[in-house]
Scaffold this motif. Structure first.
Motif, short mmCIF file in Angstrom:
data_model
loop_
_atom_site.label_atom_id
_atom_site.label_comp_id
_atom_site.label_asym_id
_atom_site.label_seq_id
_atom_site.Cartn_x
_atom_site.Cartn_y
_atom_site.Cartn_z
N THR A 294 12.94 12.59 -11.92
CA THR A 294 11.83 11.53 -11.98
C THR A 294 10.89 11.88 -10.82
N LYS A 295 9.97 10.95 -10.70
CA LYS A 295 8.86 11.23 -9.42
C LYS A 295 9.62 10.57 -8.22
N SER A 296 9.30 11.24 -7.16
CA SER A 296 9.72 10.85 -5.89
C SER A 296 9.34 9.31 -5.62
N PRO A 297 10.18 8.75 -4.79
CA PRO A 297 10.13 7.36 -4.60
C PRO A 297 8.86 7.40 -3.45
N TYR A 298 8.52 8.33 -2.66
CA TYR A 298 7.43 8.29 -1.62
C TYR A 298 6.14 8.83 -2.00
N SER A 299 5.03 8.09 -1.57
CA SER A 299 3.87 8.62 -1.66
C SER A 299 3.71 10.16 -1.45
N ASP A 300 2.83 10.72 -2.33
CA ASP A 300 2.69 12.15 -2.10
C ASP A 300 1.81 12.51 -1.10
N LYS A 301 1.28 11.40 -0.24
CA LYS A 301 0.47 11.69 0.64
C LYS A 301 1.27 11.48 2.07
N SER A 302 2.46 11.10 2.06
CA SER A 302 3.13 10.73 3.10
C SER A 302 4.08 11.78 3.70
N SER A 303 4.43 11.84 5.03
CA SER A 303 5.57 12.67 5.72
C SER A 303 6.84 12.49 5.22
N SER A 304 7.21 11.19 4.41
CA SER A 304 8.45 11.49 3.95
C SER A 304 8.71 12.05 2.59
N PHE A 305 7.53 12.16 2.09
CA PHE A 305 7.47 13.08 0.57
C PHE A 305 7.65 14.54 1.13
N VAL A 306 7.10 14.85 2.04
CA VAL A 306 7.21 16.25 2.33
C VAL A 306 8.80 16.25 2.82
N ALA A 307 9.36 15.77 3.71
CA ALA A 307 10.74 15.69 3.85
C ALA A 307 11.70 15.55 2.86
N SER A 308 11.57 14.50 1.97
CA SER A 308 12.35 14.35 0.64
C SER A 308 12.10 15.64 -0.19
N ASN A 309 11.15 16.40 -0.32
CA ASN A 309 10.91 17.29 -1.37
C ASN A 309 11.59 18.50 -1.03
N THR A 310 12.09 18.80 0.15
CA THR A 310 13.11 19.92 0.39
C THR A 310 14.51 19.62 -0.18
N ASP B 35 0.78 -1.08 -0.12
CA ASP B 35 0.10 0.01 0.10
C ASP B 35 0.81 1.45 0.09
N ILE B 36 2.07 1.45 0.79
CA ILE B 36 2.89 2.49 0.87
C ILE B 36 3.42 2.76 -0.45
N ILE B 37 3.96 1.66 -1.23
CA ILE B 37 4.85 1.94 -2.41
C ILE B 37 4.20 1.39 -3.60
N GLY B 38 2.90 1.48 -3.42
CA GLY B 38 2.14 1.32 -4.67
C GLY B 38 2.06 2.19 -5.64
N SER B 39 1.94 3.52 -5.26
CA SER B 39 2.35 4.51 -6.20
C SER B 39 3.83 4.93 -6.75
N ILE B 40 4.63 4.10 -6.26
CA ILE B 40 6.17 4.50 -6.55
C ILE B 40 6.37 4.23 -8.01
N LYS B 41 6.99 4.97 -8.75
CA LYS B 41 7.51 4.82 -10.00
C LYS B 41 8.56 3.94 -10.14
N PRO B 42 8.76 3.05 -11.12
CA PRO B 42 9.80 2.01 -11.19
C PRO B 42 11.13 2.88 -11.08
N SER B 43 12.19 2.34 -10.34
CA SER B 43 13.35 2.99 -10.03
C SER B 43 14.08 3.63 -11.20
N TYR B 44 14.06 2.82 -12.54
CA TYR B 44 15.03 3.49 -13.38
C TYR B 44 14.17 3.57 -14.63
#
Length: 384
Positions: free
Chosen positions: A235-251, A162-171
């Motif tokens: 590329t797209k962030s590896p974290y879900s855009d609804k997660s706190s990880s996405f907010v942290a990584s976005n900086t 569920d957490i990584i379902g929206s992750i874009k393929p790594s390469y």
């Protein structure tokens, strides 16, 4: 000695020191190139043309350590000696050695002409080691697969899916996969060694273009080391855009752009020799280009640290995405061999290069050093 019959040795003009010691457009404030170790240490508190160069890299050590230590106080952070932090510690070692070697090189280089050469050989070596320390941190925290479990197959838990379902393929391209997995760290090490060789050579060859060569030589490791960041930005962030990880990584992007901005400014000042080029003699003690170069490189390192910390926080905020010790991750976790071992091998190679160039410098400048020492003793054996 610095105190000669109770009086400090006078600072000299560029016409009174060996040509080897003269810096472009710096006319006064030179120390005699036969200071003792004690004299050099005391000169940190005396206004010379090297005083600012020392403090602009010595003081940032403490600022960097303050922000570095913050990571271990975060909620969810592992213990400082956990393998997850091995790359971060290697990055710290690289930065610490860089700042200390640079500041001490400017403080101690007046002991003799040969010592001056060795000081700056060590300085170049630590710069290269720092670039590899950065690469290790990028590899394990900003790599396209950093912190992510294998998502293919049916064995993963539903929570992870569920957490990584929206992750874009790594390469986006298989070639990138080969580079990141197999060539990235070796390339960073090879380029670092080339940089040391090139910069050390500029002290004995190509001196007319030494500042341009040194600046552009270190652009290459920047582009090699920053490839994981370039990929992440494109590329797209590896974290879900609804997660706190996405907010942290976005900086990360903001810190990286600032990191590049400070590096660009440092390169401009290092090559242009502004402002002393416009008014030779006016900025001999304070405000010359090398001091600004130090200030901007320190700011670039600080923003680089913030960028790395943002990615570490993003991983720590998603515990299910941490590299687990029990299950095989897509990106193997850091080990002593893959972090400290790499740095040890690199440092051994760099030390060998420094020893070789130091031996050559002693052969070239040794006689001049000995003659200057004799002249110095004759001049200052009596009080006047």
């Amino acid at each position: 000695m610095l105190l000669n019959c109770g009086q400090p040795l006078p600072l000299l003009r560029h016409t009174d020191v060996p040509p080897r010691v003269i810096e472009n457009f710096i006319l006064t404030g030179y120390r005699f190139p036969n200071y003792s170790l004690r004299d050099c240490l005391w000169s940190a508190f005396r206004p010379t043309n090297e005083t600012g160069n020392f403090w602009t890299h010595f003081l940032p050590v403490f600022v960097f350590f303050y922000y570095f230590a913050e990571v271990f106080g975060w909620d969810g952070a592992r213990h400082a000696d956990d393998s997850f932090f091995y790359p971060l510690w290697n990055y710290f070692i690289g930065v610490f050695c860089l700042l200390m070697a640079s500041s001490l090189a400017h403080l101690l280089n007046s002991m003799s002409i040969v010592v001056r050469e060795v000081c700056f050989f060590v300085d170049y070596g630590t710069i290269s080691a720092y670039t590899v320390g950065s690469s290790l941190a990028y590899y394990y925290y900003i790599h396209p697969r950093a912190g992510l479990l294998e998502t293919q197959g049916q064995n993963g838990s539903q929570l992870v899916q569920d957490i990584i379902g929206s992750i874009k393929p790594s390469y986006a391209m298989p070639d990138f996969s080969v580079f990141f997995d197999s060539l990235y760290i070796p390339s960073a090490c090879v380029v670092a060694i080339v940089c040391v060789l090139s910069c050390c050579n500029t002290r004995q060859k190509w001196r007319q273009y030494r500042y341009i060569i040194r600046t552009f030589v270190f652009l290459l490791p920047f582009f090699i080391s920053s490839t994981p960041i370039f990929y992440r930005l494109l590329t797209k962030s590896p974290y879900s855009d609804k997660s706190s990880s996405f907010v942290a990584s976005n900086t990360m992007a903001v810190f990286f752009y600032r990191h590049c901005f400070w590096l660009l400014l440092s390169a401009v000042f290092n090559i242009s020799k502004l402002p002393e080029r416009l008014a030779p003699g006016r900025f001999d003690i304070w405000g010359h280009s090398h001091q600004w170069f130090h200030c901007f490189t320190s700011l670039s390192i600080l923003d680089e640290l913030h960028m790395i910390k943002a990615e570490i926080r993003a991983i720590l905020l998603c515990p299910t995405l941490l590299l687990p010790p029990a299950s095989p991750p897509r990106l193997p976790g850091p080990t002593i061999a893959s972090t400290y071992g790499v740095m040890l091998l690199l440092q051994t190679t760099i030390v060998s290069i420094i020893v070789w160039f130091s031996w050559r410098a002693n052969r070239i400048y040794g006689p001049q050093r000995d003659q200057l020492a004799k002249d110095h003793m004759k001049k200052h054996t009596k009080c006047h």
